[in-house]
Design a protein around this motif. Structure first.
Motif, PDB file in Angstrom:
ATOM      1  N   HIS A 144       2.277  -4.563   2.789  1.00  0.00           N
ATOM      2  CA  HIS A 144       3.209  -3.534   3.568  1.00  0.00           C
ATOM      3  C   HIS A 144       2.938  -1.946   3.522  1.00  0.00           C
ATOM      4  CE1 HIS A 144       5.644  -7.800   4.456  1.00  0.00           C
ATOM      5  NE2 HIS A 144       5.641  -6.371   5.281  1.00  0.00           N
ATOM      6  N   TYR A 145       3.142  -1.115   4.285  1.00  0.00           N
ATOM      7  CA  TYR A 145       2.362  -0.061   4.040  1.00  0.00           C
ATOM      8  C   TYR A 145       3.967   0.503   3.454  1.00  0.00           C
ATOM      9  CZ  TYR A 145      -2.097  -0.210   5.719  1.00  0.00           C
ATOM     10  OH  TYR A 145      -2.751  -0.877   5.935  1.00  0.00           O
ATOM     11  N   ALA A 146       4.006   1.667   2.491  1.00  0.00           N
ATOM     12  CA  ALA A 146       5.212   2.476   2.203  1.00  0.00           C
ATOM     13  C   ALA A 146       4.778   3.881   1.790  1.00  0.00           C
ATOM     14  CB  ALA A 146       6.153   1.760   1.902  1.00  0.00           C
ATOM     15  N   TYR A 147       5.600   4.485   1.419  1.00  0.00           N
ATOM     16  CA  TYR A 147       4.934   6.066  -0.010  1.00  0.00           C
ATOM     17  C   TYR A 147       6.117   6.354  -0.032  1.00  0.00           C
ATOM     18  CZ  TYR A 147       8.581   8.521   3.801  1.00  0.00           C
ATOM     19  OH  TYR A 147       9.536   8.665   3.720  1.00  0.00           O
ATOM     20  N   VAL A 148       6.008   7.382  -1.250  1.00  0.00           N
ATOM     21  CA  VAL A 148       7.110   7.883  -2.240  1.00  0.00           C
ATOM     22  C   VAL A 148       6.795   9.112  -2.472  1.00  0.00           C
ATOM     23  CG1 VAL A 148       5.273   6.945  -4.346  1.00  0.00           C
ATOM     24  CG2 VAL A 148       8.216   7.087  -4.618  1.00  0.00           C
ATOM     25  N   TYR A 149       7.778   9.293  -2.935  1.00  0.00           N
ATOM     26  CA  TYR A 149       8.089  11.069  -3.118  1.00  0.00           C
ATOM     27  C   TYR A 149       7.222  11.230  -4.947  1.00  0.00           C
ATOM     28  CZ  TYR A 149      10.120  12.740   1.212  1.00  0.00           C
ATOM     29  OH  TYR A 149       9.887  12.502   2.425  1.00  0.00           O
ATOM     30  N   CYS A 206       0.675  -0.842  -0.132  1.00  0.00           N
ATOM     31  CA  CYS A 206       0.253  -0.334  -0.378  1.00  0.00           C
ATOM     32  C   CYS A 206       1.146   1.156  -0.371  1.00  0.00           C
ATOM     33  CB  CYS A 206      -0.557   0.007   1.007  1.00  0.00           C
ATOM     34  SG  CYS A 206      -2.066   1.204   0.992  1.00  0.00           S
ATOM     35  N   VAL A 207       1.085   1.710  -1.630  1.00  0.00           N
ATOM     36  CA  VAL A 207       1.572   2.930  -1.162  1.00  0.00           C
ATOM     37  C   VAL A 207       1.702   4.129  -1.423  1.00  0.00           C
ATOM     38  CG1 VAL A 207       4.213   4.262  -2.620  1.00  0.00           C
ATOM     39  CG2 VAL A 207       3.644   1.577  -2.769  1.00  0.00           C
ATOM     40  N   LEU A 208       1.756   5.429  -0.370  1.00  0.00           N
ATOM     41  CA  LEU A 208       1.012   6.747  -0.625  1.00  0.00           C
ATOM     42  C   LEU A 208       2.337   7.607  -1.648  1.00  0.00           C
ATOM     43  CD1 LEU A 208      -0.976   8.861   0.497  1.00  0.00           C
ATOM     44  CD2 LEU A 208       0.719   8.762   2.641  1.00  0.00           C
ATOM     45  N   MET A 229      -1.801  13.411  -8.684  1.00  0.00           N
ATOM     46  CA  MET A 229      -1.567  11.449  -7.883  1.00  0.00           C
ATOM     47  C   MET A 229      -1.438  11.802  -6.735  1.00  0.00           C
ATOM     48  SD  MET A 229       0.441   9.882 -10.744  1.00  0.00           S
ATOM     49  CE  MET A 229       0.183   7.566 -10.278  1.00  0.00           C
ATOM     50  N   GLU A 230      -1.096  13.736  -6.247  1.00  0.00           N
ATOM     51  CA  GLU A 230      -0.808  13.278  -5.040  1.00  0.00           C
ATOM     52  C   GLU A 230      -1.505  13.419  -4.085  1.00  0.00           C
ATOM     53  OE1 GLU A 230       0.664  17.599  -2.766  1.00  0.00           O
ATOM     54  OE2 GLU A 230       0.814  18.046  -4.295  1.00  0.00           O
ATOM     55  N   HIS A 231      -0.981  12.668  -3.497  1.00  0.00           N
ATOM     56  CA  HIS A 231      -2.198  11.593  -1.568  1.00  0.00           C
ATOM     57  C   HIS A 231      -2.495  11.024  -2.220  1.00  0.00           C
ATOM     58  CE1 HIS A 231      -1.263  16.636  -0.145  1.00  0.00           C
ATOM     59  NE2 HIS A 231      -0.505  15.691   0.633  1.00  0.00           N
ATOM     60  N   ARG A 232      -2.804  10.218  -4.240  1.00  0.00           N
ATOM     61  CA  ARG A 232      -2.840   9.341  -3.975  1.00  0.00           C
ATOM     62  C   ARG A 232      -2.376   7.898  -3.312  1.00  0.00           C
ATOM     63  NH1 ARG A 232      -5.948   9.003  -9.899  1.00  0.00           N
ATOM     64  NH2 ARG A 232      -6.751   6.635  -8.763  1.00  0.00           N
ATOM     65  N   ALA A 246       1.758  10.832   8.790  1.00  0.00           N
ATOM     66  CA  ALA A 246       1.802  10.742   9.922  1.00  0.00           C
ATOM     67  C   ALA A 246       0.572  10.111  10.321  1.00  0.00           C
ATOM     68  CB  ALA A 246       2.091  11.630  11.251  1.00  0.00           C
ATOM     69  N   ALA A 247      -0.179   9.576   9.797  1.00  0.00           N
ATOM     70  CA  ALA A 247      -1.444   9.482   9.561  1.00  0.00           C
ATOM     71  C   ALA A 247      -1.399   7.825   9.081  1.00  0.00           C
ATOM     72  CB  ALA A 247      -2.391   9.695   8.457  1.00  0.00           C
ATOM     73  N   LEU A 248      -0.663   7.923   7.785  1.00  0.00           N
ATOM     74  CA  LEU A 248      -1.155   6.746   7.389  1.00  0.00           C
ATOM     75  C   LEU A 248       0.579   5.256   8.017  1.00  0.00           C
ATOM     76  CD1 LEU A 248      -1.130   4.916   5.463  1.00  0.00           C
ATOM     77  CD2 LEU A 248       0.558   4.757   3.541  1.00  0.00           C
ATOM     78  N   ARG A 249       0.967   6.154   9.259  1.00  0.00           N
ATOM     79  CA  ARG A 249       1.757   5.332  10.118  1.00  0.00           C
ATOM     80  C   ARG A 249       1.689   5.013  10.843  1.00  0.00           C
ATOM     81  NH1 ARG A 249       5.200   9.774  10.331  1.00  0.00           N
ATOM     82  NH2 ARG A 249       6.755   8.665   8.863  1.00  0.00           N
ATOM     83  N   ALA A 250       0.225   5.648  11.165  1.00  0.00           N
ATOM     84  CA  ALA A 250      -0.380   5.362  12.741  1.00  0.00           C
ATOM     85  C   ALA A 250      -1.572   4.258  11.630  1.00  0.00           C
ATOM     86  CB  ALA A 250      -1.408   5.981  13.418  1.00  0.00           C
ATOM     87  N   LEU A 251      -1.852   4.356  10.223  1.00  0.00           N
ATOM     88  CA  LEU A 251      -2.288   2.883  10.403  1.00  0.00           C
ATOM     89  C   LEU A 251      -1.149   1.767  10.435  1.00  0.00           C
ATOM     90  CD1 LEU A 251      -4.740   1.879   9.083  1.00  0.00           C
ATOM     91  CD2 LEU A 251      -4.386   2.724   7.479  1.00  0.00           C
TER      92      LEU A 251
END
Length: 809
Positions: A416-421, A385-387, A443-446, A401-406
């Motif tokens: 697994h949760y992750a995010y990308v710049y 799950c990538v933000l 695509m920001e915040h999608r 921070a909100a996705l990290r809490a999740l």
């Protein structure tokens, strides 16, 4: 024609054909892997991994998948071996058992015997425990193993490799030191091996090994040669420390601890090592090198005064070594271990499951491999799950921070949760947008759910709801705002966030089912490594690193050697500057003297003490014979005047005056010959030019003769006041010509036309009057005209076969 055979005969032929089929050589390995002939080893491995996953019999239902997979494996084994690849490129050899292929040394024989070559040669009393080189043989590896295993694994595991030979007394003396080094470094996770320099000579040459024993350090695919003896283990360990990456471990104190443990932009877990010593132990330094891509290490010296707050903050006890692992919540460690000396195995067991953050960033391909591993089976698919966020805005920080809490909440094992710049990985996001027909700028915040079926092909599906955004700090903390104006905004944000979380959980639950198919599919490239520096940035970082290393060396035990080197450089520069200054002063003095002489010559004032320019007149003798005659360069000539002791002063003065206009001609040399000492050489030259007839030469009559020698072309021209060249011969001259040249048929009429060289008188000749007597001061009167004819080329040339020796009397 139809072939018929009995059943047993067909079976026999088939059995005989099987070995031929098995022994058949493979095809072109480059075409099999789909690479060019200049492909590097990483490119070969990458192509092999992709093709192996595609043609694996368990994944590919093609009936030829198994044979194709075996062919791909054989091609990879051939090209990954440097020697076999070279044999194929040069000779087309694909089978290792070919008779033209170089046979490797059998290292398996070493461990079978307890003795060594020295024991066999000198007897059992020669071998002692300190001189036992059996360990060299047991740890010996081939060049193939060195390149494919030791060098490749040195990215994470340092290696110490010793080059040795059997009959090497220095190797025998170093055996005990090597054994102590193995016992000390092997438990720390260092690879230790030996290479027989005689059996692997090509590898030794490539590594720059010029003598044995030679200790080398293999670190990050670089080979460093240790140039000192093996007897001092502290020097070897210090050599290893100096070669590790700069600032591999940060020094932590009360002032910088907060910045270190709260900054996760490097996308690394934080590890704090607490010790009661000024330098970190080598075991922890090696562990920091092994996990440097995923874990940032910090060292705390508990004996320092400015580290008391750090020690109290994490409740570390004194007199023990402690390691604390921290993730995004820097107040509560995720793991802690404390003991006298933390074993390397314990370090690995503690770090291995905790080397990723709770919400990691897809900052490189290696992170993507760990967070989203490839899984082709639908029943065991692994989802990511990538933000997509923008780090420059507060909304992006709050969304992470909100996705990290999740992500901190319990989740399925295959999620697994992750995010990308968005700005750091444009190619990756463009592939996702193109595959789903979306706009890449929106695509920001999608949120996207990814399933990697292959290394370069993914299936994914977008979350319909955009991740909610809030620019206030209370949205991140989840605390109810006191300000009434922010209550409504906070309530709306919480409602949207809860709805988005429920929608995401439902989507994940649905996609984890084996029967579900993700909506989109795309071909993606490898992610950009955000931590790598290229271009000017890399050069600036390298320059800064060496500058800081130099300053650090001045504060440590390297200060004396560094000061010695700097002092030596300063002394050399000072000596060079002093010599240049003295040369410049001397040149200025010479220039001033020349300027003064020029002014005096212009004013007509002649200084008798001032040296006048001279033309060198060399004396032709045995010591200078080679330089003036035999070794003279082509195109150069030597003008020689024959004098004796009585006429030397008068004739040399007049000769100097006549040849003075030719002094600037660099192809001419001027000399004089003393006939008293060298008349025999002159006679021999004349004899060679006249065909070898006997001559009796009167030394007194030779005075005033001038010879123009051309040593390279082996001829000379002669001047004498009575020489008949250019004038009508006298009757007496004709007689002498016939006498010296011979009266026979075919004789040269000019061969004896040298005035002043007496032979036996001819009784049958007619009596004539003697020519007038020449005075000494008139011998060189015609030399100027003769020199003009000489340089015009109109004088007669007398050739010799060789130049005779000039003996010293």
């Amino acid at each position: 024609m139809q072939w018929k055979c009995k059943s047993w005969l067909c079976v026999l032929l088939a059995l005989l054909a099987v070995p031929l089929i098995v022994a058949q050589k493979i095809g072109d390995p480059y075409k099999i892997l789909g690479i060019h002939r200049r492909a590097t080893l990483p490119e070969i491995r990458k192509a092999y991994r992709q093709l192996a996953k595609e043609w694996h019999p368990d994944k590919n239902e093609d009936p030829n998948a198994e044979s194709r997979f075996v062919e791909i494996k054989q091609a990879y084994e051939l090209l990954s071996d440097t020697e076999r690849r070279q044999a194929y490129d040069l000779y087309g050899i694909t089978n290792e058992d070919n008779h033209m292929y170089k046979q490797r040394h059998d290292y398996s024989q070493y461990a079978r015997f307890s003795n060594d070559p020295f024991e066999e040669f000198f007897g059992t009393h020669f071998r002692t425990q300190d001189q036992d080189i059996t360990l060299f043989h047991k740890l010996s590896v081939t060049s193939r193993h060195f390149e494919n295993n030791i060098v490749e694994k040195s990215i994470h595991t340092p290696a110490i490799v010793l080059f040795y030979t059997d009959w090497c007394f220095d190797c025998v003396r170093s055996a005990s030191a090597w054994r102590r080094l193995v016992d000390a470094l092997q438990p720390l996770g260092v690879t230790l091996a030996t290479v027989h320099a005689g059996h692997e000579a090509s590898l030794a040459r490539r590594m720059g090994v010029h003598g044995v024993p030679c200790l080398t350090l293999v670190l990050d695919k670089h080979v460093y040669i240790y140039k000192e003896g093996l007897s001092s283990m502290p020097k070897i360990l210090e050599f290893m420390r100096w070669k590790f990456p700069y600032k591999l471990v940060h020094s932590i104190n009360n002032g910088n601890v907060e910045a270190f443990v709260s900054d996760f932009e490097d996308n690394k877990v934080k590890a704090l090592i607490f010790e009661e010593r000024q330098t970190i132990r080598l075991r922890y330094l090696i562990a920091a090198y092994h996990y440097r891509d995923r874990v940032a290490f910090g060292f705390v010296d508990m004996t320092a005064r400015d580290a008391s707050n750090v020690t109290a903050r994490y409740k570390v006890q004194r007199q023990t070594d402690t390691m604390v692992l921290l993730k995004e919540d820097s107040e509560e460690p995720v793991a802690t271990v404390s003991t006298t000396e933390i074993p390397t195995q314990t370090l690995h067991q503690l770090i291995e499951p905790n080397q990723m953050l709770m919400l990691p960033r897809l900052s490189s391909q290696s992170v993507l491999e760990m967070v989203c591993p490839v899984e082709w089976r639908s029943a065991r698919r692994r989802l990511c799950c990538v933000l997509v966020v923008d780090p420059a805005t507060p909304a992006g920080v709050n969304a992470r921070a909100a996705l990290r809490a999740l992500a901190a909440r319990p989740a399925p094992d295959r999620l697994h949760y992750a995010y990308v710049y968005a700005h750091a990985q444009p190619a990756f996001l463009h592939a996702l947008a193109h595959g789903s027909g979306s706009d890449s700028s929106e695509m920001e915040h999608r949120v996207v759910i990814i399933w990697r079926r292959e290394s370069s092909r993914i299936q994914y599906e977008w979350l319909n709801e955009t991740w909610p955004v809030c620019g206030h700090q209370h949205c991140v903390n989840g605390e109810y705002p006191v300000d009434p104006t922010l209550k409504d905004e906070f309530i709306k944000y919480q409602e949207r966030l809860n709805e988005t979380k429920r929608a995401l959980e439902q989507l994940i639950k649905r996609l984890l089912k084996p029967t579900e198919v993700l909506a989109y599919e795309a071909q993606v490239q490898e992610l950009v490594d955000e931590a790598s520096l290229v271009g000017v940035g890399a050069w600036a970082a390298r320059a800064r690193e060496w500058a800081e290393r130099a300053l650090l060396a001045l504060r440590t035990q390297h200060a004396l050697s560094a000061a010695s080197v700097l002092a030596t450089c300063a002394l050399v520069l000072a000596a060079g500057y002093l010599m240049a200054y003295l040369i410049r002063v001397e040149e200025e003095s010479v220039r001033r003297q020349k300027e003064e002489r020029r002014k005096q010559s212009l004013n007509g004032k002649k200084n008798n003490n001032e040296p006048q320019p001279e033309m060198r007149l060399h004396e032709l003798r045995a010591e200078k014979y080679n330089g003036l005659v035999r070794l003279l360069k082509p195109g150069c000539r030597t003008i020689v005047l024959l004098v004796d002791m009585q006429s030397r002063v008068q004739l040399l003065s007049k000769f100097h005056k006549i040849v003075w206009p030719y002094r600037k001609n660099k192809s001419l040399l001027f000399a004089y010959l003393m006939v008293e000492r060298n008349i025999e050489w002159f006679r021999r030259v004349l004899q060679l030019s006249l065909g070898g007839g006997e001559l009796r030469v009167n030394a007194r009559n030779c005075v005033g003769t001038v010879l123009a020698l051309n040593p390279h072309r082996k001829y000379f021209c002669i001047y004498h006041a009575k020489h008949p060249e250019g004038t009508k011969p006298h009757k007496r001259m004709s007689r002498m010509t016939r006498s010296l040249g011979g009266a026979g048929e075919g004789a040269d009429p000019e061969a004896g036309a040298f005035i002043g060289f007496h032979t036996e008188p001819d009784s049958s000749s007619d009596e004539v009057n003697d020519p007038p007597v020449l005075l000494q001061e008139n011998l060189l009167d015609g030399l100027e005209n003769w020199l003009d004819r000489l340089f015009e080329g109109s004088t007669h040339r007398y050739y010799v076969n060789y130049w005779p020796d000039m003996t010293t009397k």
